[in-house]
Design a protein around this motif. Structure first.
Motif, mmCIF file in Angstrom:
data_model
loop_
_atom_site.group_PDB
_atom_site.id
_atom_site.type_symbol
_atom_site.label_atom_id
_atom_site.label_comp_id
_atom_site.label_asym_id
_atom_site.label_seq_id
_atom_site.Cartn_x
_atom_site.Cartn_y
_atom_site.Cartn_z
ATOM 1 N N ALA A 196 0.829 -1.200 0.000
ATOM 2 C CA ALA A 196 0.000 0.000 0.000
ATOM 3 C C ALA A 196 0.867 1.256 0.000
ATOM 4 O O ALA A 196 0.472 2.292 -0.543
ATOM 5 N N LEU A 197 2.055 1.166 0.610
ATOM 6 C CA LEU A 197 2.967 2.317 0.597
ATOM 7 C C LEU A 197 3.425 2.627 -0.826
ATOM 8 O O LEU A 197 3.498 3.787 -1.228
ATOM 9 N N ALA A 235 0.629 -6.782 -11.049
ATOM 10 C CA ALA A 235 1.360 -7.897 -11.657
ATOM 11 C C ALA A 235 2.703 -8.127 -10.968
ATOM 12 O O ALA A 235 3.062 -9.268 -10.649
ATOM 13 N N ILE A 236 3.455 -7.058 -10.710
ATOM 14 C CA ILE A 236 4.773 -7.223 -10.117
ATOM 15 C C ILE A 236 4.673 -7.723 -8.680
ATOM 16 O O ILE A 236 5.466 -8.556 -8.225
ATOM 17 N N ASN A 237 3.682 -7.243 -7.936
ATOM 18 C CA ASN A 237 3.490 -7.738 -6.567
ATOM 19 C C ASN A 237 3.042 -9.194 -6.557
ATOM 20 O O ASN A 237 3.426 -9.955 -5.666
ATOM 21 N N ALA A 238 2.233 -9.573 -7.541
ATOM 22 C CA ALA A 238 1.808 -10.974 -7.635
ATOM 23 C C ALA A 238 3.006 -11.888 -7.887
ATOM 24 O O ALA A 238 3.107 -12.973 -7.304
ATOM 25 N N VAL A 239 3.924 -11.450 -8.742
ATOM 26 C CA VAL A 239 5.130 -12.242 -9.007
ATOM 27 C C VAL A 239 5.957 -12.396 -7.746
ATOM 28 O O VAL A 239 6.443 -13.483 -7.413
ATOM 29 N N PHE A 240 6.131 -11.293 -6.987
ATOM 30 C CA PHE A 240 6.895 -11.349 -5.745
ATOM 31 C C PHE A 240 6.243 -12.314 -4.751
ATOM 32 O O PHE A 240 6.932 -13.086 -4.082
ATOM 33 N N VAL A 241 4.926 -12.265 -4.639
ATOM 34 C CA VAL A 241 4.219 -13.125 -3.692
ATOM 35 C C VAL A 241 4.382 -14.601 -4.078
ATOM 36 O O VAL A 241 4.616 -15.456 -3.218
ATOM 37 N N ILE A 242 4.266 -14.907 -5.359
ATOM 38 C CA ILE A 242 4.455 -16.291 -5.810
ATOM 39 C C ILE A 242 5.856 -16.787 -5.455
ATOM 40 O O ILE A 242 6.031 -17.915 -4.974
ATOM 41 N N ILE A 243 6.855 -15.937 -5.644
ATOM 42 C CA ILE A 243 8.236 -16.334 -5.335
ATOM 43 C C ILE A 243 8.389 -16.578 -3.832
ATOM 44 O O ILE A 243 9.017 -17.565 -3.416
ATOM 45 N N GLU A 270 -5.939 -9.793 -1.793
ATOM 46 C CA GLU A 270 -5.349 -8.935 -0.763
ATOM 47 C C GLU A 270 -4.395 -7.911 -1.393
ATOM 48 O O GLU A 270 -4.308 -6.760 -0.940
ATOM 49 N N ILE A 271 -3.672 -8.334 -2.443
ATOM 50 C CA ILE A 271 -2.817 -7.380 -3.160
ATOM 51 C C ILE A 271 -3.665 -6.247 -3.731
ATOM 52 O O ILE A 271 -3.314 -5.068 -3.618
#
Length: 374
Positions: A196-197, A235-243, A270-271
């Motif tokens: 969120a930041l 999209a970028i946060n989803a990739v980080f979460v998957i990793i 949630e993202i």
């Protein structure tokens, strides 16, 4: 097409080393540190000393003696308990009082009498429970023998051939999360909330770099700019979460259940909520005030929602406050989904995340349209 170009531009944040460290190294280290430091909160194991039981059998009840011998042999073989027959002249009660034995069993024509050592309450409770189960079995076998004498020649517990007249079965308890299992979930959801930041600075960063006017002068609409930034950041946060999930699963052996699609859907919603929260507050408030408010919300949500310690056993105000934490919605939904296969909790969390996201995005879009710039 313009939306995709803006989204790809936002995804280039992966080139920033500080962002990579925060989104990948920070959650991995937090999972390891919290999962190791707070493992005792999930262990619940208690050290048990040696269990030695002294007994005296008068031999007046041959059937009881026979079953007692079988019981003691099985107990010694399966649990490591030691049953010793009292020698002649030995005072069993005094031996227990002197703390040499956990308890003393007297077997005579009146049945079984037990005297336990109160100084070893846990070990004494174990012996009492086993003796209670044994006496119940003996009463059942005696009652069965009165009905049909053939039961006297059959073993009490059913064997592989099914010759016994009692069949024992145990129920496997539901799997419970360990410390690394829990904090793999809690830290992942907490790091998502910190996005969120980043979302709060999506538009503000354009103003600070004096690129907002250039974007507006280009052949793109405010809606395309807004949608592109959200899509790229999502999209970028989803990739980080998957990793992070894969690292916790294969590096720390964290258990994420048998339904990864539903797990990731909860995390992705949630993202979306975190990004909407940052954008909504950044349009309601301006400058540093928005970042300060977002940080306070994140810290409160993490504290009351179980980001740093489990809240399942809390009561009173802490328990009540946890129900209002967006982090608690996702954590509880994931725990219910992974360990109880409860999809309804996951659906409820996703609806809450999506519902608040729509509300916050609507606030941001209305505020953007009313402004002359971004």
């Amino acid at each position: 097409m313009n939306v995709l170009r803006i989204a790809l531009k936002e995804m280039k944040i992966v080139r920033e080393v500080r962002m990579l460290v925060f989104m990948l190294a920070t959650p991995v280290l937090l999972i390891l540190i919290l999962g190791t430091a707070l493992s005792s909160a999930f262990n619940g194991s208690t050290a048990i000393g040696d269990i030695r039981v002294l007994y005296h059998d008068s031999g007046t009840e041959p059937a009881l003696t026979e079953q007692w011998q079988a019981f003691t042999q099985e107990a010694q073989r399966s649990s490591g308990m030691l049953f010793e027959q009292a020698k002649e002249g030995m005072n069993g009660q005094q031996e227990v009082r002197n703390n040499r034995y956990t308890g003393y069993v007297e077997i005579d024509g009146n049945g079984i009498n037990y005297e336990g050592n109160s100084r070893n309450s846990i070990e004494n409770g174990i012996v009492q429970g086993m003796l209670s189960a044994f006496t119940d079995r003996y009463r059942l076998s005696a009652a069965a023998a009165k009905i049909d004498p053939e039961y006297e020649s059959k073993p009490f517990i059913a064997e592989d051939g099914g010759r016994g007249y009692v069949l024992e079965a145990s129920i496997q308890g539901a799997r419970q999360p360990g410390s690394l299992d829990y904090f793999s979930i809690a830290v992942t959801t907490m790091i998502i909330l910190y996005s969120a930041l980043t979302a709060g600075g999506l538009i503000d960063s354009e103003r600070k770099r004096n690129t907002a006017q250039r974007l507006l002068a280009s052949p793109v609409t405010k809606a395309e700019i807004f949608a592109g930034k959200i899509l790229g950041t999502l999209a970028i946060n989803a990739v980080f979460v998957i990793i992070v999930v894969l690292i916790s699963k294969y590096m720390f052996n964290a258990y994420w259940g048998e339904n990864p699609i539903m797990v990731f859907l909860v995390l992705f919603t949630e993202i979306l909520f975190a990004l909407s929260l940052g954008l909504g507050i950044s349009y309601v408030l301006k400058g540093n005030a928005a970042g300060a408010v977002i940080m306070v919300i994140i810290q409160l949500a993490a504290f009351f929602g179980g980001g740093y310690t489990p809240v399942a056993s809390t009561t009173g105000f802490m328990r009540e406050a946890a129900t209002y934490s967006p982090l608690h919605w996702s954590n509880e939904a994931l725990l219910q989904l992974i360990y109880s296969s409860n999809g309804s909790a996951a659906m409820q969390a996703m609806m809450l995340n999506v519902g608040f996201s729509v509300l916050l995005l609507a606030i941001a879009m209305i505020s953007m349209r009313r402004r002359e710039g971004l």
